[in-house]
Design a protein around this motif. Structure first.
Motif, PDB file in Angstrom:
ATOM      1  N   TRP A 139       5.002   7.859  10.171  1.00  0.00           N
ATOM      2  CA  TRP A 139       4.853   9.172   9.534  1.00  0.00           C
ATOM      3  C   TRP A 139       6.130   9.379   8.731  1.00  0.00           C
ATOM      4  O   TRP A 139       7.229   9.441   9.270  1.00  0.00           O
ATOM      5  CB  TRP A 139       4.708  10.284  10.569  1.00  0.00           C
ATOM      6  CG  TRP A 139       4.645  11.658   9.960  1.00  0.00           C
ATOM      7  CD1 TRP A 139       5.723  12.411   9.548  1.00  0.00           C
ATOM      8  CD2 TRP A 139       3.491  12.436   9.665  1.00  0.00           C
ATOM      9  NE1 TRP A 139       5.291  13.604   9.019  1.00  0.00           N
ATOM     10  CE2 TRP A 139       3.924  13.650   9.079  1.00  0.00           C
ATOM     11  CE3 TRP A 139       2.117  12.228   9.831  1.00  0.00           C
ATOM     12  CZ2 TRP A 139       3.037  14.649   8.668  1.00  0.00           C
ATOM     13  CZ3 TRP A 139       1.247  13.229   9.425  1.00  0.00           C
ATOM     14  CH2 TRP A 139       1.697  14.426   8.854  1.00  0.00           C
ATOM     15  N   GLU A 140       5.979   9.471   7.391  1.00  0.00           N
ATOM     16  CA  GLU A 140       7.175   9.594   6.559  1.00  0.00           C
ATOM     17  C   GLU A 140       7.541  11.044   6.276  1.00  0.00           C
ATOM     18  O   GLU A 140       6.662  11.869   5.967  1.00  0.00           O
ATOM     19  CB  GLU A 140       6.961   8.882   5.219  1.00  0.00           C
ATOM     20  CG  GLU A 140       7.070   7.390   5.319  1.00  0.00           C
ATOM     21  CD  GLU A 140       7.192   6.745   3.954  1.00  0.00           C
ATOM     22  OE1 GLU A 140       7.849   7.327   3.063  1.00  0.00           O
ATOM     23  OE2 GLU A 140       6.618   5.665   3.782  1.00  0.00           O
ATOM     24  N   ARG A 141       8.827  11.305   6.346  1.00  0.00           N
ATOM     25  CA  ARG A 141       9.359  12.591   5.883  1.00  0.00           C
ATOM     26  C   ARG A 141       8.923  12.794   4.427  1.00  0.00           C
ATOM     27  O   ARG A 141       9.070  11.901   3.589  1.00  0.00           O
ATOM     28  CB  ARG A 141      10.894  12.507   5.979  1.00  0.00           C
ATOM     29  CG  ARG A 141      11.641  13.728   5.539  1.00  0.00           C
ATOM     30  CD  ARG A 141      13.143  13.531   5.642  1.00  0.00           C
ATOM     31  NE  ARG A 141      13.672  12.510   4.747  1.00  0.00           N
ATOM     32  CZ  ARG A 141      14.967  12.322   4.478  1.00  0.00           C
ATOM     33  NH1 ARG A 141      15.879  13.066   5.066  1.00  0.00           N
ATOM     34  NH2 ARG A 141      15.359  11.367   3.672  1.00  0.00           N
ATOM     35  N   GLY A 142       8.356  13.940   4.150  1.00  0.00           N
ATOM     36  CA  GLY A 142       8.028  14.263   2.755  1.00  0.00           C
ATOM     37  C   GLY A 142       6.801  13.578   2.197  1.00  0.00           C
ATOM     38  O   GLY A 142       6.468  13.761   1.016  1.00  0.00           O
ATOM     39  N   GLY A 155       0.798  -1.229   0.000  1.00  0.00           N
ATOM     40  CA  GLY A 155       0.000   0.000   0.000  1.00  0.00           C
ATOM     41  C   GLY A 155       0.827   1.274   0.000  1.00  0.00           C
ATOM     42  O   GLY A 155       0.274   2.372  -0.052  1.00  0.00           O
ATOM     43  N   ASN A 156       2.151   1.153   0.092  1.00  0.00           N
ATOM     44  CA  ASN A 156       3.047   2.309  -0.077  1.00  0.00           C
ATOM     45  C   ASN A 156       3.226   2.398  -1.593  1.00  0.00           C
ATOM     46  O   ASN A 156       3.861   1.536  -2.195  1.00  0.00           O
ATOM     47  CB  ASN A 156       4.367   1.989   0.639  1.00  0.00           C
ATOM     48  CG  ASN A 156       5.301   3.155   0.828  1.00  0.00           C
ATOM     49  OD1 ASN A 156       6.463   2.936   1.179  1.00  0.00           O
ATOM     50  ND2 ASN A 156       4.864   4.380   0.627  1.00  0.00           N
ATOM     51  N   ASP A 157       2.602   3.420  -2.221  1.00  0.00           N
ATOM     52  CA  ASP A 157       2.445   3.357  -3.689  1.00  0.00           C
ATOM     53  C   ASP A 157       3.323   4.365  -4.429  1.00  0.00           C
ATOM     54  O   ASP A 157       3.562   5.476  -3.968  1.00  0.00           O
ATOM     55  CB  ASP A 157       0.973   3.492  -4.085  1.00  0.00           C
ATOM     56  CG  ASP A 157       0.318   4.768  -3.589  1.00  0.00           C
ATOM     57  OD1 ASP A 157       0.861   5.429  -2.695  1.00  0.00           O
ATOM     58  OD2 ASP A 157      -0.767   5.102  -4.116  1.00  0.00           O
ATOM     59  N   CYS A 215      14.491   4.036  -0.407  1.00  0.00           N
ATOM     60  CA  CYS A 215      13.098   3.666  -0.163  1.00  0.00           C
ATOM     61  C   CYS A 215      12.997   2.147  -0.249  1.00  0.00           C
ATOM     62  O   CYS A 215      13.258   1.562  -1.303  1.00  0.00           O
ATOM     63  CB  CYS A 215      12.196   4.318  -1.207  1.00  0.00           C
ATOM     64  SG  CYS A 215      10.486   3.831  -1.033  1.00  0.00           S
ATOM     65  N   GLY A 216      12.648   1.506   0.870  1.00  0.00           N
ATOM     66  CA  GLY A 216      12.625   0.043   0.915  1.00  0.00           C
ATOM     67  C   GLY A 216      11.495  -0.570   0.094  1.00  0.00           C
ATOM     68  O   GLY A 216      11.709  -1.479  -0.707  1.00  0.00           O
ATOM     69  N   ASN A 217      10.268  -0.080   0.303  1.00  0.00           N
ATOM     70  CA  ASN A 217       9.156  -0.621  -0.490  1.00  0.00           C
ATOM     71  C   ASN A 217       9.354  -0.273  -1.958  1.00  0.00           C
ATOM     72  O   ASN A 217       9.029  -1.068  -2.850  1.00  0.00           O
ATOM     73  CB  ASN A 217       7.821  -0.052   0.006  1.00  0.00           C
ATOM     74  CG  ASN A 217       7.446  -0.609   1.368  1.00  0.00           C
ATOM     75  OD1 ASN A 217       7.694  -1.774   1.661  1.00  0.00           O
ATOM     76  ND2 ASN A 217       6.852   0.226   2.204  1.00  0.00           N
ATOM     77  N   CYS A 263       6.390   1.368   5.362  1.00  0.00           N
ATOM     78  CA  CYS A 263       7.692   1.978   5.069  1.00  0.00           C
ATOM     79  C   CYS A 263       8.758   0.904   5.286  1.00  0.00           C
ATOM     80  O   CYS A 263       8.941   0.431   6.415  1.00  0.00           O
ATOM     81  CB  CYS A 263       7.921   3.174   5.990  1.00  0.00           C
ATOM     82  SG  CYS A 263       9.541   3.936   5.757  1.00  0.00           S
ATOM     83  N   GLY A 264       9.428   0.518   4.212  1.00  0.00           N
ATOM     84  CA  GLY A 264      10.409  -0.574   4.285  1.00  0.00           C
ATOM     85  C   GLY A 264      11.637  -0.198   5.085  1.00  0.00           C
ATOM     86  O   GLY A 264      12.072  -0.949   5.975  1.00  0.00           O
ATOM     87  N   THR A 265      12.222   0.979   4.790  1.00  0.00           N
ATOM     88  CA  THR A 265      13.389   1.395   5.572  1.00  0.00           C
ATOM     89  C   THR A 265      12.985   1.587   7.042  1.00  0.00           C
ATOM     90  O   THR A 265      13.765   1.289   7.948  1.00  0.00           O
ATOM     91  CB  THR A 265      14.008   2.696   5.017  1.00  0.00           C
ATOM     92  OG1 THR A 265      12.978   3.676   4.844  1.00  0.00           O
ATOM     93  CG2 THR A 265      14.718   2.461   3.690  1.00  0.00           C
ATOM     94  N   GLY A 266      11.754   2.056   7.267  1.00  0.00           N
ATOM     95  CA  GLY A 266      11.264   2.256   8.632  1.00  0.00           C
ATOM     96  C   GLY A 266      11.140   0.936   9.379  1.00  0.00           C
ATOM     97  O   GLY A 266      11.453   0.855  10.575  1.00  0.00           O
TER      98      GLY A 266
HETATM   99  N1  LIG Z   1       8.436   4.573   1.991  1.00  0.00           N
HETATM  100  C1  LIG Z   1       9.819   4.411   1.905  1.00  0.00           C
HETATM  101  C2  LIG Z   1      10.685   5.543   2.386  1.00  0.00           C
HETATM  102  C3  LIG Z   1      10.599   6.734   1.417  1.00  0.00           C
HETATM  103  C4  LIG Z   1      11.526   7.867   1.767  1.00  0.00           C
HETATM  104  C5  LIG Z   1      11.132   8.616   3.013  1.00  0.00           C
HETATM  105  N2  LIG Z   1       9.877   9.275   2.870  1.00  0.00           N
HETATM  106  C6  LIG Z   1      12.246   9.622   3.336  1.00  0.00           C
HETATM  107  O1  LIG Z   1      12.101  10.826   3.026  1.00  0.00           O
HETATM  108  O2  LIG Z   1      13.277   9.194   3.870  1.00  0.00           O
HETATM  109  C7  LIG Z   1      10.310   3.051   2.350  1.00  0.00           C
HETATM  110  O3  LIG Z   1       9.557   2.089   2.093  1.00  0.00           O
HETATM  111  O4  LIG Z   1      11.415   2.918   2.839  1.00  0.00           O
END
Ligand SMILES: N[C@@H](CCC[C@H](N)C(=O)O)C(=O)O
Length: 279
Positions: A214-217, A12-14, A75-77, A224-227
């Motif tokens: 809550w993602e930056r930007g 769902g992260n599109d 961005c992980g996803n 959020c994969g990196t999250g």
């Molecule tokens: N949704 C992403 C992360 C995208 C970047 C993030 N918004 C940032 O500014 O660092 C993921 O899946 O990691």
């Protein structure tokens, strides 16, 4: 001029994916990306991802603009979506494909698995305050369970970089967190010079965490994969979870492992094509 795109999502992260293999310059400006991502006046997405030619010996380069036009390091996803997109563009054997992808966070290696998922070598987490970056502690110190004042309350936060910055807080009940009101206050807190992504984690057991982000930007997203990677690391550092865990997000579940052997993070999850078009 109309540009071809393919819409994908990872839990769902599109994202809007664009074949940009003929040039190292993205075909869209950040301002255009904002318009494309608009859910009422555009296509609608959390970001735009460009598949560019490789650099320094890698197979490809990924660049991404968030829905507000800012450019994150990783961005992980999105990189799982890019891996499937590249397979479809190149028309090669899905399960044997393993790409090296140049990103602003270093070289990332996704591989498609037999069951249609994507397993990604996300590299090593970075833990020093200067690497996040944050001025919550002096530059060579790790920020683990450190008090931070936000919205009139003290939160105990742990900071982890997966190339991009993450601030993680463990809570009793993740559903009770008022993300809409506090998310942007974490993101724009002066202790984070490059802003931050913010994750709230409820520990169900040592191998199962629930997360909201809550993602930056981009604001609230479904995953959020990196999250998820950063949160697993924060869980281990705070002795709240083991080095392998399932992380449940509003959009679905990711498997995350922090390898004791090579100190790298491995993320496994789906990536789904939604539709293609010209815009
Ligand atoms: N949704 C992403 C992360 C995208 C970047 C993030 N918004 C940032 O500014 O660092 C993921 O899946 O990691």
């Amino acid at each position: 001029m109309a540009i071809e795109f393919t819409k994908y999502h990872g839990l769902g992260n599109d994202f809007i994916l664009i074949d940009n293999r003929s040039s190292l310059t993205p075909v869209l400006t950040p301002e255009k990306a904002v318009q494309w991502c608009d859910r009422h006046f555009g296509i609608g997405a959390d970001g735009v991802i460009f598949a560019l030619p490789g650099q320094n010996g890698t197979d490809y380069t990924m660049r991404i603009f968030n829905s507000d036009g800012s450019e994150p390091e990783m961005c992980g996803n999105g990189i799982r979506c890019l891996a499937v997109f590249l397979t479809e563009l190149e028309g090669i054997n899905r399960t044997k494909d393993k790409y090296s992808i140049h990103t602003l966070a270093g070289v990332i290696v996704p591989q498609l698995t037999d069951d249609g998922q994507v397993k990604v070598d996300m590299g090593e987490p970075r833990l020093l305050a200067e690497e996040i970056p944050t001025n919550l502690a002096s530059s060579q110190v790790q920020v683990i369970n450190h008090p931070l004042e936000v919205a009139g309350k003290t939160w105990d936060v742990t900071c982890v970089s997966m190339g991009n910055p993450h601030c993680i807080t463990f809570v009793e009940d993740v559903a009770a967190v008022n993300l809409e009101s506090i998310g942007s206050q974490f993101e724009n807190h002066p202790v984070f010079p490059k802003k931050t992504n913010t994750e709230f984690i409820e520990v169900v057991n040592r191998n199962y965490l629930k997360m909201r982000v809550w993602e930056r930007g981009a604001g609230i997203t479904l995953a959020c994969g990196t999250g998820a990677c950063a949160s697993l690391v924060a869980g281990v550092l705070n002795d709240k979870c083991d080095r392998t865990a399932m992380i449940e997000l509003p959009g679905g579940t990711l498997e995350i492992e922090w390898s004791e052997i090579d100190n790298r993070i491995y993320m496994t999850g789906p990536a789904q094509r939604v539709f293609t078009g010209k815009y």
